[in-house]
Scaffold this active site. Sequence first.
Site, PDB file in Angstrom:
ATOM      1  N   HIS A   1      25.587-132.888  -6.107  1.00  0.00           N
ATOM      2  CA  HIS A   1      25.578-134.045  -4.985  1.00  0.00           C
ATOM      3  C   HIS A   1      24.804-135.434  -5.414  1.00  0.00           C
ATOM      4  CE1 HIS A   1      24.225-135.458  -1.041  1.00  0.00           C
ATOM      5  NE2 HIS A   1      22.953-135.389  -1.419  1.00  0.00           N
TER       6      HIS A   1
ATOM      7  N   GLU B   1      11.443-134.977  -2.640  1.00  0.00           N
ATOM      8  CA  GLU B   1      11.436-134.002  -1.284  1.00  0.00           C
ATOM      9  C   GLU B   1      11.519-132.566  -1.745  1.00  0.00           C
ATOM     10  OE1 GLU B   1      13.848-132.996   2.686  1.00  0.00           O
ATOM     11  OE2 GLU B   1      14.603-134.567   1.336  1.00  0.00           O
ATOM     12  N   ASP B   2      12.599-132.365  -2.879  1.00  0.00           N
ATOM     13  CA  ASP B   2      12.829-130.775  -2.945  1.00  0.00           C
ATOM     14  C   ASP B   2      12.494-130.217  -4.227  1.00  0.00           C
ATOM     15  OD1 ASP B   2      14.372-131.195  -0.509  1.00  0.00           O
ATOM     16  OD2 ASP B   2      16.346-131.619  -1.557  1.00  0.00           O
TER      17      ASP B   2
END
Length: 740
Positions: free
Chosen positions: A65, A94-95
């Site tokens: 991605h 964020e992840d």
Amino acid sequence: MAEEKILDPIEKENQEISRRYKDMLQHTYQTLTKDDKKLIRKAFDLAVDAHKDQRRKTGEPYIFHPIEVAKIVADEIGLGATSIAAALMHDVVEDTDYTLEDIKEIFGEKIARIIDGLTKISVLNKQDVSIQSENYKKLLLTLSEDVRVILIKIADRLHNMRTLESMNEDKQLKIASETIFIYAPLAHRMGLYNIKSELEDLSLKYTKPEEYYSIERKLQESDKEREQYIADFKKIIQEKLEEEGLEFDIKGRSKSVFSIHRKMQTQHVSFEEVYDKFAIRIIYRADKKNEKFIAWKIYSVVTDIFRPNPKRLRDWISQPKSTGYESLHITVMGPMARWVEVQIRSERMDELAERGVAAHYKYKENYQVEDSKVDEWISQVREMLENNETQDASEFIDNFKFNLYAKEIYVFTPKGDLFSLPKGATSLDFAYAIHSNIGDTCLGAKVNGKLYPLSHELQSGDQIEIITSPNQKPKPDWLEFATTSKARSKIKASLNAARRATSEEGKEILIRKLRHLKVDFSESVVNDLVNFFKTKTSQDVFYKVATGEIDNKSLRKFVERRSGITGFINRFRPKAKTPTVTEEVPKQKLDSLVFGPDEEKLDYDLASCCNPIAGDKVFGFVTVAKGIRVHKKDCPNAVSLQANQAYRIIRAKWIDSSAQLYRAILNIQGLDRIGLINDITKIISSNLHVHIRSINISEEDGMFDGKISVSVKNKSQLEKILEELKQIEGIQKVSRTFAN
């Protein structure tokens, strides 16, 4: 051997990751230096390490991605190394376990700031707050930090839309609605027309799949015929342009599914009746000095061969759009009496149209006047955001979207300075466009030398002189005809400031009056006042006291009833539970809708904006005060509701319609004749035994146009009525329409 087999899939994935990365580097709009490539490689290595244990819903490695987002940023948007690196790491903070401080330490302040903006947006998108538009308001605030945040976010959204089939249906609908509501208009405003078009098509594919696939199938069926027509058209023009010694390319392309669908909706026509389903683009080579001259020369050649439609000339070369878009558009009558849109633009103009902001900055040094348009717009956005406290989130985003998509007019000051405004703008909007102080103090306007009120709608080419007075102040009724965000936000700011001052006076008056009535002023008393006088806030109560709307008599009545208010509320409490007991039995018989995954039977109302009937695809929307309201999935308000307040959407499904009638409105058009209305009513009432609620037919020059409201049991019955009416002599068009 066993160990090798286990590693095989991992090796395969690593090879695919490497291949995708190299492919991304080979397709960059800007030329990358050695240092650029080092920066990108460092970002790539960090992203690979950060996402190594993550997978997408498709089962692919998550790193696919970020690489694809970086590829869109590098090639389709055309940004440089900093943005490509940020795109590769846009989900890292964020992840994964990496922090913003880690990014700042490794890559510096600039990239860390971009990733911080992207992280904030991602976090916002995952929250279900009371009004989701508030998220977009915060999203747009990132523009004032770095425009690259928005561009990378558009790339992120584009890749998510390209891979949306792996999501469940509810998620698809939410993301697609959100995309058409905000990201497609943003791409449009950034000059990214190809991306905007793809986002619109993909959104339509998931919000209205039947209509999307129907148009796509019809386009494919007519593909060969269309290609032959374009080839014949090109051949005729090509010969004439070559005779003039011009260097050029001619391309033909189909209009997007979304644009054809929009024309079908706005013009109320079928696919076959949309006349300009494709466009011819003539891209010529020219230096800056001769660009305009050659554009008009090509225009002359084309219109010598084919007759132009004078109403369809669009000159965005003399005056570019506020997005920076430059092109000359004409519609001509081509072979076989078909209208064809011809777009004429130089290679530079075409690059600006394809790459938007990135190309704008590339050409900025040599074309400062024209290409300052994007910078002007970003400044306007920042100014809007500075005044955002004067609007609630929903209104803010509606105004913002209007300013993203609105068509433009061009008007002049008395000195000849040119201003661009949205179509439909008034003299008041123009006054605020010049300066806030001029807007606040304007009395009227002279348009082309003649005096007009501030509500006068301006036309392209108007010359306007604003008349001001130091004693003038903004008035509430100005909001009825101010259309631009700048004008509306400034007016509201001024009105709110004046209202706050009046409210403060009202508060002091109220304290004195309550003291006289032997009631101590407290938060509890204020809350009771808000409920008693049915206002939204305490400020409204204070304001009404100051203006005399709440007088002494009203306050005495409040004090007298206040002691019994608890009992008053309690009288209503049992009633809230009663419907579930008393209505349960009849509801089981009458109710034809079930809601949610457990298919519960709940109270509901049918939305008047789209009048759903049994068999329609519908969804439920939980309102604040009026329970569940049921809308059709293709309701004009559906996209806005799903994008803005998706957390209030609940699944709805028809299960029975035999005992309930529904209202439908039919729109009919055709040639008028004696006995026509009798034939219509005979078909509906006598033959099909359907109740006609109302009928309204108007006639002009032998043509009639009418609306018939009927009560039907279900969609099948409605479709039978439509089919029967089409057989009546003189009727040319029958369709179901929305209620006004």
